[in-house]
Design a protein around this motif. Structure first.
Motif, PDB file in Angstrom:
ATOM      1  N   ASP A  28      -1.964   4.359  -1.568  1.00 16.56           N
ATOM      2  CA  ASP A  28      -2.304   5.658  -2.168  1.00 16.56           C
ATOM      3  C   ASP A  28      -3.796   5.830  -2.441  1.00 16.56           C
ATOM      4  N   GLY A  29      -4.603   4.836  -2.123  1.00 16.19           N
ATOM      5  CA  GLY A  29      -6.057   4.959  -2.274  1.00 16.19           C
ATOM      6  C   GLY A  29      -6.563   4.687  -3.675  1.00 16.19           C
ATOM      7  N   PHE A  38      -5.727  -7.853   0.189  1.00 13.83           N
ATOM      8  CA  PHE A  38      -4.641  -7.361   1.041  1.00 13.83           C
ATOM      9  C   PHE A  38      -5.203  -7.127   2.439  1.00 13.83           C
ATOM     10  N   THR A  39      -4.498  -7.618   3.422  1.00 16.28           N
ATOM     11  CA  THR A  39      -4.926  -7.464   4.807  1.00 16.28           C
ATOM     12  C   THR A  39      -3.742  -7.037   5.655  1.00 16.28           C
ATOM     13  N   GLY A  57      -8.576  -3.947   5.688  1.00 14.27           N
ATOM     14  CA  GLY A  57      -8.417  -4.112   4.254  1.00 14.27           C
ATOM     15  C   GLY A  57      -7.879  -2.842   3.630  1.00 14.27           C
ATOM     16  N   ILE A  58      -7.548  -2.924   2.356  1.00 17.54           N
ATOM     17  CA  ILE A  58      -6.939  -1.805   1.645  1.00 17.54           C
ATOM     18  C   ILE A  58      -7.860  -0.586   1.603  1.00 17.54           C
ATOM     19  N   GLY A  59      -9.153  -0.777   1.725  1.00 12.30           N
ATOM     20  CA  GLY A  59     -10.101   0.335   1.707  1.00 12.30           C
ATOM     21  C   GLY A  59     -10.217   1.069   3.023  1.00 12.30           C
ATOM     22  N   ILE A 165     -11.998   5.876   1.405  1.00  7.03           N
ATOM     23  CA  ILE A 165     -10.705   6.452   1.023  1.00  7.03           C
ATOM     24  C   ILE A 165     -10.873   7.931   0.705  1.00  7.03           C
ATOM     25  N   ASN A 166     -11.923   8.272  -0.026  1.00  2.85           N
ATOM     26  CA  ASN A 166     -12.168   9.687  -0.325  1.00  2.85           C
ATOM     27  C   ASN A 166     -12.360  10.489   0.952  1.00  2.85           C
TER      28      ASN A 166
END
Length: 175
Positions: A28-29, A38-39, A57-59, A165-166
């Motif tokens: 969800d950012g 997290f990968t 990655g999560i970003g 993310i934005n």
């Protein structure tokens, strides 16, 4: 083998075509700092038919809705070129003691904002879930997949991820 012993060794599978709530929350950012490490592995096929893997990655991952996943890639990445050519990829990762594999079909998202700027030169894609699957067994818990730690520049990386993310949210909202 007794029935209870056999059931302990049974493979549990969950099939989905929409993000389960826990995965939608993962992508969800938000809470990027808490999710460092997290990968996910994005597997694509290049023009020669070779499977290529990019670690994300999560970003770099954002679930814009229950059926899609937006990703940000560097334009020179093999995965970016492969997605532009054949549009299909599989995303694999470990989460909540299960192995996930999600088949996605991608489209490139517009990459220029209203001011004519891109977000750090990234190319963005939105993938629609074709099929997803989670697998687990009761006798063995998956505790991690591929993970990493940020060393020097952790704050700068988190800031870049927040911007990415934005940006993914912005371009996903326009398409």
């Amino acid at each position: 083998m007794t029935d209870s012993a056999a059931s302990k060794h049974t493979l549990e599978q969950q099939v989905f075509d929409r993000w389960p709530d826990s995965l939608r929350a993962l992508f969800d950012g938000t809470s990027l700092a808490a999710r460092v490490g997290f990968t996910a592995s994005l597997m694509t096929t290049d023009a020669n038919g070779r499977v290529r893997t990019s670690l994300l990655g999560i970003g770099e991952l954002y679930a814009a809705d229950s059926r899609s996943l937006c990703i940000a890639l560097w334009p020179q990445a093999r995965s970016a070129r492969a997605l532009a050519q054949n549009r299909r990829a599989a995303l694999t990762f470990v989460f909540d003691e299960a192995f996930y594999q999600v088949q996605l079909e991608f489209e490139r998202l517009p990459g220029v904002d209203d001011a004519g700027q891109t977000s750090g030169g990234l190319v963005c894609f939105r993938g629609l879930i074709g099929a997803g699957e989670a697998q687990r067994v009761r006798y063995a818990r998956l505790t991690s997949g591929i993970t990493f730690e940020l060393d020097e520049g952790k704050d700068a990386t988190l800031e870049r991820w927040t911007q990415q993310i934005n940006y993914l949210k912005e371009v996903a909202g326009r398409s």
